[in-house]
Design a protein around this motif. Structure first.
Motif, short mmCIF file in Angstrom:
data_model
loop_
_atom_site.label_atom_id
_atom_site.label_comp_id
_atom_site.label_asym_id
_atom_site.label_seq_id
_atom_site.Cartn_x
_atom_site.Cartn_y
_atom_site.Cartn_z
N GLY A 86 -62.20 -4.34 -128.03
CA GLY A 86 -61.70 -5.69 -128.31
C GLY A 86 -60.42 -5.73 -129.11
N ASN A 87 -59.95 -4.57 -129.59
CA ASN A 87 -58.74 -4.53 -130.41
C ASN A 87 -57.48 -4.54 -129.56
N LEU A 88 -56.40 -5.05 -130.16
CA LEU A 88 -55.10 -5.08 -129.51
C LEU A 88 -54.52 -3.67 -129.41
N TRP A 89 -53.80 -3.41 -128.34
CA TRP A 89 -53.12 -2.12 -128.18
C TRP A 89 -51.92 -1.99 -129.10
N HIS A 90 -51.63 -0.76 -129.53
CA HIS A 90 -50.44 -0.41 -130.30
C HIS A 90 -49.76 0.75 -129.58
N LEU A 91 -48.54 0.55 -129.13
CA LEU A 91 -47.76 1.58 -128.46
C LEU A 91 -46.37 1.61 -129.07
N LEU A 92 -45.78 2.78 -129.16
CA LEU A 92 -44.42 2.91 -129.66
C LEU A 92 -43.45 3.01 -128.49
N GLY A 93 -42.42 2.18 -128.51
CA GLY A 93 -41.34 2.27 -127.54
C GLY A 93 -40.08 2.68 -128.28
N ILE A 94 -39.65 3.92 -128.12
CA ILE A 94 -38.49 4.47 -128.84
C ILE A 94 -37.34 4.59 -127.85
N GLY A 95 -36.26 3.83 -128.11
CA GLY A 95 -35.13 3.82 -127.19
C GLY A 95 -35.15 2.60 -126.28
N LEU A 96 -35.70 1.50 -126.77
CA LEU A 96 -35.75 0.26 -126.00
C LEU A 96 -34.40 -0.45 -125.99
N PRO A 97 -34.10 -1.15 -124.92
CA PRO A 97 -32.93 -2.05 -124.96
C PRO A 97 -33.23 -3.24 -125.86
N LEU A 98 -32.20 -3.80 -126.46
CA LEU A 98 -32.40 -4.92 -127.38
C LEU A 98 -32.94 -6.16 -126.68
N ILE A 133 -48.55 6.68 -127.60
CA ILE A 133 -49.78 5.97 -127.95
C ILE A 133 -49.97 6.10 -129.45
N ALA A 134 -50.02 4.98 -130.16
CA ALA A 134 -50.05 4.99 -131.62
C ALA A 134 -51.48 5.11 -132.16
N HIS A 135 -51.61 5.81 -133.27
CA HIS A 135 -52.82 5.96 -134.11
C HIS A 135 -54.14 5.69 -133.38
N PRO A 136 -54.51 6.56 -132.43
CA PRO A 136 -55.74 6.30 -131.66
C PRO A 136 -57.01 6.28 -132.50
N HIS A 137 -57.10 7.08 -133.57
CA HIS A 137 -58.30 7.06 -134.39
C HIS A 137 -58.44 5.72 -135.10
N TRP A 138 -57.37 5.29 -135.75
CA TRP A 138 -57.41 4.00 -136.45
C TRP A 138 -57.75 2.86 -135.48
N SER A 139 -57.22 2.95 -134.26
CA SER A 139 -57.45 1.88 -133.29
C SER A 139 -58.85 1.90 -132.71
N GLY A 140 -59.59 2.98 -132.90
CA GLY A 140 -60.90 3.09 -132.27
C GLY A 140 -60.80 3.30 -130.77
N GLU A 156 -49.57 9.89 -130.74
CA GLU A 156 -49.33 10.03 -132.17
C GLU A 156 -50.57 10.69 -132.78
N THR A 157 -50.48 11.99 -133.01
CA THR A 157 -51.64 12.75 -133.48
C THR A 157 -51.71 12.84 -135.00
N TYR A 158 -50.64 12.48 -135.69
CA TYR A 158 -50.68 12.38 -137.16
C TYR A 158 -49.93 11.13 -137.57
N ASN A 159 -50.64 10.20 -138.21
CA ASN A 159 -50.06 8.96 -138.72
C ASN A 159 -50.28 8.95 -140.22
N HIS A 160 -49.21 9.16 -140.98
CA HIS A 160 -49.35 9.35 -142.43
C HIS A 160 -49.90 8.10 -143.12
N GLY A 161 -49.46 6.93 -142.69
CA GLY A 161 -49.96 5.71 -143.30
C GLY A 161 -51.46 5.57 -143.13
N CYS A 162 -51.96 5.90 -141.95
CA CYS A 162 -53.41 5.82 -141.71
C CYS A 162 -54.15 6.90 -142.50
#
Length: 308
Positions: A86-98, A133-140, A156-162
């Protein structure tokens, strides 16, 4: 992932690929965030503010904060769809157009009928972005969730903030589920820095390029010519007929992981050049290397597919 890049011309550039500013829910302005990372010795960052309607779908333009010693890659943290929990997805897009078109994601809750994660990941990749794919453990995140996204370059296999804030900062299990399904993804370490807790300067990527430009860095990320770290350095990885040779900064442990439980492990003191047998990994289609120093800090290679 090739390993020859370790000895090709150029140098490794240290960068963080997951960072927030006052463009969304971070403590500092984009300029201040860039300044702090440069002062800490980073060569580049991607500022990835939350791409939701609550913050007017920001893709923060950091081009004015580049200089001769420091650069930026334009990016955002993308949110849409819903995972199995039921949680929202979190994905990183690096190099996106504005002008990357937003999904219908008005806030941090999932919305019925919104664009799927698979769709926005593919759109981001098609627009030229490196997708993680961002912080999969935190996201469940479940294995089924992760398998639904086919356009990602990395997990993302290591997320320091998490790690700092909730001790749910790793994603190696999800990565290995995907690898074992023949998904040839790489991995990243990052901060997810907001600067309102000690969530910064803890995990990074070391990207090999001739030039410290956003274009060169983005191409190298997509090619997998980088490794990830919380401290140690990897200087080279080589293969012989039956061994893997690793050059690194002083290590207390070197581990080579493969499919299932297969590993080769070496413990010692201040190891900087070692050879490990691949005998126990001969049935694994891929391997990856972990370096652990005497303080417990780690560096990780990307997965290396043994079929070349």
């Amino acid at each position: 992932m090739p390993t020859s890049f370790f000895t090709t011309p150029g140098r490794f550039h240290r960068g963080n690929l997951h960072t927030h500013s006052t463009g969304s829910d971070g403590l500092y302005s984009p300029q201040e965030v860039c300044s702090r990372y440069q002062a800490e010795g980073y060569d580049f960052i991607a500022l990835t503010d939350h791409f939701v309607g609550l913050f007017d779908y920001p893709i923060t333009d950091t081009t004015d904060f580049r200089n001769s010693q420091f650069t930026t890659i334009i990016g955002a943290e993308l949110h849409t769809g819903v995972m199995g929990n039921g949680n929202l997805w979190h994905l990183l897009g690096i190099g996106l157009p504005l002008d990357f078109p937003p999904p219908h994601a008005p806030h941090f809750q999932s919305v019925d009928g919104s664009e799927t994660a698979a769709s926005i990941a593919q759109r981001a990749r098609d627009a030229g972005a490196f997708v993680a794919i961002a912080h999969p453990h935190w996201s469940g995140m479940s294995q089924a969730d992760a398998l639904s996204v086919t356009a990602a370059h990395a997990v993302e296999t290591y997320n320091h903030g998490c790690v700092v804030d909730n001790d749910r900062g790793e994603g190696f299990l999800i990565l290995e589920h995907l690898l074992n399904q023949e998904r040839r993804l790489n991995l990243i370490a990052a901060d997810d820095a907001h600067f309102n807790t000690p969530d910064h300067f803890g995990g990074w990527v070391m990207v090999k390029t001739r030039e410290n430009t956003s274009e060169a860095l983005l191409a190298a990320l997509k090619a997998g010519t980088y490794y990830s770290s919380t401290g140690p350095e990897i200087h080279d990885i080589r293969f012989t007929s039956d061994c893997i040779e690793v050059d690194c900064t002083a290590a207390a442990t070197i581990v080579v992981q493969g499919k299932g439980t297969s590993t080769a492990t070496l413990h010692g003191k201040a190891m900087t050049r070692e050879s490990l047998s691949l005998a126990r990994l001969r049935n694994s289609p891929w391997v990856r290397v972990t370096i652990v120093d005497r303080t417990g800090k780690r560096a990780w290679s990307n997965p290396i597919w043994l079929d070349g």
